[in-house]
Design a protein around this motif. Structure first.
Motif, PDB file in Angstrom:
ATOM      1  N   GLY A 110       0.828  -1.211   0.000  1.00 29.56           N
ATOM      2  CA  GLY A 110       0.000   0.000   0.000  1.00 29.56           C
ATOM      3  C   GLY A 110       0.857   1.253   0.000  1.00 29.56           C
ATOM      4  O   GLY A 110       2.061   1.212  -0.257  1.00 29.56           O
ATOM      5  N   THR A 111       0.209   2.382   0.295  1.00 30.20           N
ATOM      6  CA  THR A 111       0.932   3.658   0.317  1.00 30.20           C
ATOM      7  C   THR A 111       1.910   3.674   1.479  1.00 30.20           C
ATOM      8  O   THR A 111       1.510   3.491   2.630  1.00 30.20           O
ATOM      9  CB  THR A 111      -0.062   4.828   0.476  1.00 30.20           C
ATOM     10  OG1 THR A 111      -1.044   4.738  -0.547  1.00 30.20           O
ATOM     11  CG2 THR A 111       0.660   6.165   0.361  1.00 30.20           C
ATOM     12  N   PRO A 112       3.194   3.871   1.211  1.00 27.56           N
ATOM     13  CA  PRO A 112       4.178   3.859   2.311  1.00 27.56           C
ATOM     14  C   PRO A 112       3.857   4.924   3.352  1.00 27.56           C
ATOM     15  O   PRO A 112       3.315   5.985   3.031  1.00 27.56           O
ATOM     16  CB  PRO A 112       5.498   4.177   1.599  1.00 27.56           C
ATOM     17  CG  PRO A 112       5.273   3.845   0.171  1.00 27.56           C
ATOM     18  CD  PRO A 112       3.825   4.104  -0.096  1.00 27.56           C
ATOM     19  N   ILE A 113       4.222   4.639   4.590  1.00 28.48           N
ATOM     20  CA  ILE A 113       3.873   5.536   5.696  1.00 28.48           C
ATOM     21  C   ILE A 113       4.498   6.920   5.510  1.00 28.48           C
ATOM     22  O   ILE A 113       3.879   7.935   5.838  1.00 28.48           O
ATOM     23  CB  ILE A 113       4.282   4.905   7.057  1.00 28.48           C
ATOM     24  CG1 ILE A 113       3.667   5.661   8.215  1.00 28.48           C
ATOM     25  CG2 ILE A 113       5.783   4.825   7.196  1.00 28.48           C
ATOM     26  CD1 ILE A 113       2.204   5.398   8.394  1.00 28.48           C
ATOM     27  N   GLY A 114       5.695   6.968   4.939  1.00 29.35           N
ATOM     28  CA  GLY A 114       6.325   8.272   4.722  1.00 29.35           C
ATOM     29  C   GLY A 114       5.510   9.139   3.770  1.00 29.35           C
ATOM     30  O   GLY A 114       5.323  10.344   3.990  1.00 29.35           O
ATOM     31  N   GLU A 115       5.021   8.512   2.711  1.00 33.44           N
ATOM     32  CA  GLU A 115       4.189   9.238   1.743  1.00 33.44           C
ATOM     33  C   GLU A 115       2.869   9.660   2.387  1.00 33.44           C
ATOM     34  O   GLU A 115       2.368  10.765   2.143  1.00 33.44           O
ATOM     35  CB  GLU A 115       3.936   8.343   0.530  1.00 33.44           C
ATOM     36  CG  GLU A 115       3.334   9.053  -0.649  1.00 33.44           C
ATOM     37  CD  GLU A 115       3.170   8.118  -1.853  1.00 33.44           C
ATOM     38  OE1 GLU A 115       3.965   7.167  -1.990  1.00 33.44           O
ATOM     39  OE2 GLU A 115       2.232   8.348  -2.635  1.00 33.44           O
ATOM     40  N   GLN A 116       2.301   8.788   3.226  1.00 29.15           N
ATOM     41  CA  GLN A 116       1.064   9.152   3.935  1.00 29.15           C
ATOM     42  C   GLN A 116       1.288  10.370   4.831  1.00 29.15           C
ATOM     43  O   GLN A 116       0.416  11.245   4.938  1.00 29.15           O
ATOM     44  CB  GLN A 116       0.587   7.980   4.798  1.00 29.15           C
ATOM     45  CG  GLN A 116       0.055   6.786   4.032  1.00 29.15           C
ATOM     46  CD  GLN A 116      -0.436   5.708   4.994  1.00 29.15           C
ATOM     47  OE1 GLN A 116      -1.162   5.987   5.946  1.00 29.15           O
ATOM     48  NE2 GLN A 116      -0.015   4.481   4.759  1.00 29.15           N
ATOM     49  N   ASN A 117       2.457  10.405   5.472  1.00 23.72           N
ATOM     50  CA  ASN A 117       2.766  11.559   6.339  1.00 23.72           C
ATOM     51  C   ASN A 117       2.804  12.859   5.532  1.00 23.72           C
ATOM     52  O   ASN A 117       2.250  13.880   5.950  1.00 23.72           O
ATOM     53  CB  ASN A 117       4.120  11.347   7.035  1.00 23.72           C
ATOM     54  CG  ASN A 117       4.046  10.337   8.159  1.00 23.72           C
ATOM     55  OD1 ASN A 117       3.001  10.170   8.778  1.00 23.72           O
ATOM     56  ND2 ASN A 117       5.150   9.655   8.420  1.00 23.72           N
ATOM     57  N   VAL A 118       3.471  12.810   4.384  1.00 19.09           N
ATOM     58  CA  VAL A 118       3.583  14.012   3.547  1.00 19.09           C
ATOM     59  C   VAL A 118       2.197  14.441   3.058  1.00 19.09           C
ATOM     60  O   VAL A 118       1.832  15.628   3.134  1.00 19.09           O
ATOM     61  CB  VAL A 118       4.525  13.747   2.344  1.00 19.09           C
ATOM     62  CG1 VAL A 118       4.515  14.938   1.387  1.00 19.09           C
ATOM     63  CG2 VAL A 118       5.945  13.484   2.832  1.00 19.09           C
ATOM     64  N   LEU A 119       1.411  13.485   2.584  1.00 18.83           N
ATOM     65  CA  LEU A 119       0.069  13.804   2.075  1.00 18.83           C
ATOM     66  C   LEU A 119      -0.811  14.423   3.164  1.00 18.83           C
ATOM     67  O   LEU A 119      -1.548  15.382   2.922  1.00 18.83           O
ATOM     68  CB  LEU A 119      -0.599  12.538   1.501  1.00 18.83           C
ATOM     69  CG  LEU A 119       0.002  11.998   0.211  1.00 18.83           C
ATOM     70  CD1 LEU A 119      -0.573  10.620  -0.117  1.00 18.83           C
ATOM     71  CD2 LEU A 119      -0.238  12.960  -0.952  1.00 18.83           C
ATOM     72  N   ALA A 120      -0.725  13.851   4.361  1.00 15.58           N
ATOM     73  CA  ALA A 120      -1.543  14.375   5.468  1.00 15.58           C
ATOM     74  C   ALA A 120      -1.153  15.813   5.797  1.00 15.58           C
ATOM     75  O   ALA A 120      -2.024  16.680   5.980  1.00 15.58           O
ATOM     76  CB  ALA A 120      -1.385  13.487   6.701  1.00 15.58           C
ATOM     77  N   LEU A 121       0.142  16.076   5.859  1.00 16.57           N
ATOM     78  CA  LEU A 121       0.597  17.437   6.182  1.00 16.57           C
ATOM     79  C   LEU A 121       0.208  18.416   5.081  1.00 16.57           C
ATOM     80  O   LEU A 121      -0.211  19.548   5.368  1.00 16.57           O
ATOM     81  CB  LEU A 121       2.113  17.444   6.403  1.00 16.57           C
ATOM     82  CG  LEU A 121       2.562  16.809   7.728  1.00 16.57           C
ATOM     83  CD1 LEU A 121       4.059  16.509   7.730  1.00 16.57           C
ATOM     84  CD2 LEU A 121       2.211  17.721   8.905  1.00 16.57           C
TER      85      LEU A 121
END
Lengths: 167, 205
Positions: A110-121
């Motif tokens: 799935g979407t890597p956690i690092g990318e999820q962090n960037v998207l959320a911010l």
């Protein structure tokens, strides 16, 4: 606020901002941290020479929120609150920079956690109308970053790949 | 030390003993792994166990599924990693000065052999989970800042607790520490297998 009053979740200029922590500085100095898949969220108030650096680990608090620097949603809110407190104003004209969000191992599906962090911010900052004026995100390597409190310039060294500057 | 701590220590020492045999056989020299740290830590402290340095470290990471899931990391100072590669490639120490395919391959294979021996022995020492074994992913080689590496190890946990169980072993070759070791961070299911009578270390209630 005296140093004795500073909670362990808040770092000061010269300190390295630990995972889940928020660093706040005003006047001068440098805030530093290392990130891998975490994201360094930099908020800078140029007019007040004040900066905040949150070491964000996860995209959403889902009601937990402690320490606030750990989650994207609570990290933005708490960094803004601490900056307001530092400059003594209720409204801030600040800009943001994002560094980190790497995918170092690639084991997760799935979407890597690092990318999820960037998207959320990006989503949260966009909703608040805070412009993101620079970012160095993604890739497979960790990064060392240093925030100049006066200028808001962020120096980013990516492991084994040299140094870049976000002015 | 509680009975639970003693049991856990015995399990990891068993793993280190079998991994020592595997490492010695692989190197063709006397080699041992010893358990240096076995503790529950707040996540901020766990992120700093490799130290805080601007100097890069090298390592190999393996995702572990099965009876005890989690993430296993073989990590070394850069020089120690290259020296280990020289040993494995039967070259004089100091021959390797950069990470080419051959050097990477030597260290990756070490992680595979030693890491699997370590975790298989730990599984075998568990009363309830030994039969299920482990399923390691292929090792991933990396060279990065130590804090970034540990951060990524922590972030691989499917459910991230505020407190984690961390086991760290150190390698000795011919009786001398070589600046290289294994870090194992079991996931929640792995902790449950290792500490069947203990609470989830992340459960603060």
């Amino acid at each position: 606020m005296t140093s004795a009053d500073v909670p362990p979740t808040v770092a000061r200029a010269g300190d390295s901002v630990a995972i889940g922590q928020i660093g706040i500085a005003k006047g001068s100095g440098v805030l530093r941290t290392f990130v891998g898949s975490c994201v360094g969220l930099v908020l800078h108030v140029r007019s007040q020479r004040a900066a905040g650096l949150a070491h964000v680990m996860l995209p959403a608090s889902n009601g937990r929120g402690t320490p606030p620097g750990k989650y994207a949603d609570t990290a933005v809110a708490e960094t803004l609150r601490l900056l307001r407190e530092a400059v003594g104003e209720s409204t801030l004209a600040c800009t943001a920079k994002l560094v980190g969000g790497a995918t170092m191992f690639g084991f997760q599906s799935g979407t890597p956690i690092g990318e999820q962090n960037v998207l959320a911010l990006e989503q949260i900052l966009g909703d608040l109308g805070i412009p993101i004026t620079g970012r160095i995100c993604g890739g497979r390597h960790g990064r060392r970053l240093a925030v100049d409190v006066i200028t808001g310039t962020v120096t980013v060294e990516t492991a084994g790949q040299g140094t870049e500057t976000l002015a | 030390m509680t009975p639970n701590d003693n049991r856990l220590a015995a399990i990891f020492h068993h793993g280190a003993a079998d991994a020592s045999s595997a490492l010695a056989k692989w190197l063709g020299r006397p080699a041992t792994l010893s358990v240096e740290r076995l503790e529950t830590l707040p996540i901020e402290e766990a992120a700093a166990v490799m130290g805080s340095s601007e100097t890069l470290i090298c390592g190999c990471a393996m995702r572990i599924d099965g009876a005890i899931g989690g993430l296993l990391l073989l990590a070394a100072d850069d020089d120690a990693g290259l020296s280990l590669a020289d040993t494995l490639l039967e070259r004089p120490s100091g021959t390797s000065t950069s990470w080419g395919d051959l050097e990477r391959s030597a260290v990756v294979e070490t992680a595979n052999i030693v890491g699997c021996a370590y975790l298989n022995a730990i599984c075998a020492a568990l009363d309830s989970a030994g039969a299920d074994g482990i399923l390691p992913s292929p090792p991933v080689f990396l060279r990065d800042f130590p804090e970034s590496v540990m951060e990524a190890v922590l972030m691989e946990q499917p459910v991230l607790s505020d407190i984690v169980l961390l086991a760290r072993t150190e390698f000795r070759i011919d009786g001398t520490p070589i600046g290289c070791g294994l870090v194992f961070l079991p996931d929640a299911a792995g902790v449950a297998a290792l500490l069947p009578t203990a609470r989830d270390p992340g459960d603060s209630t």
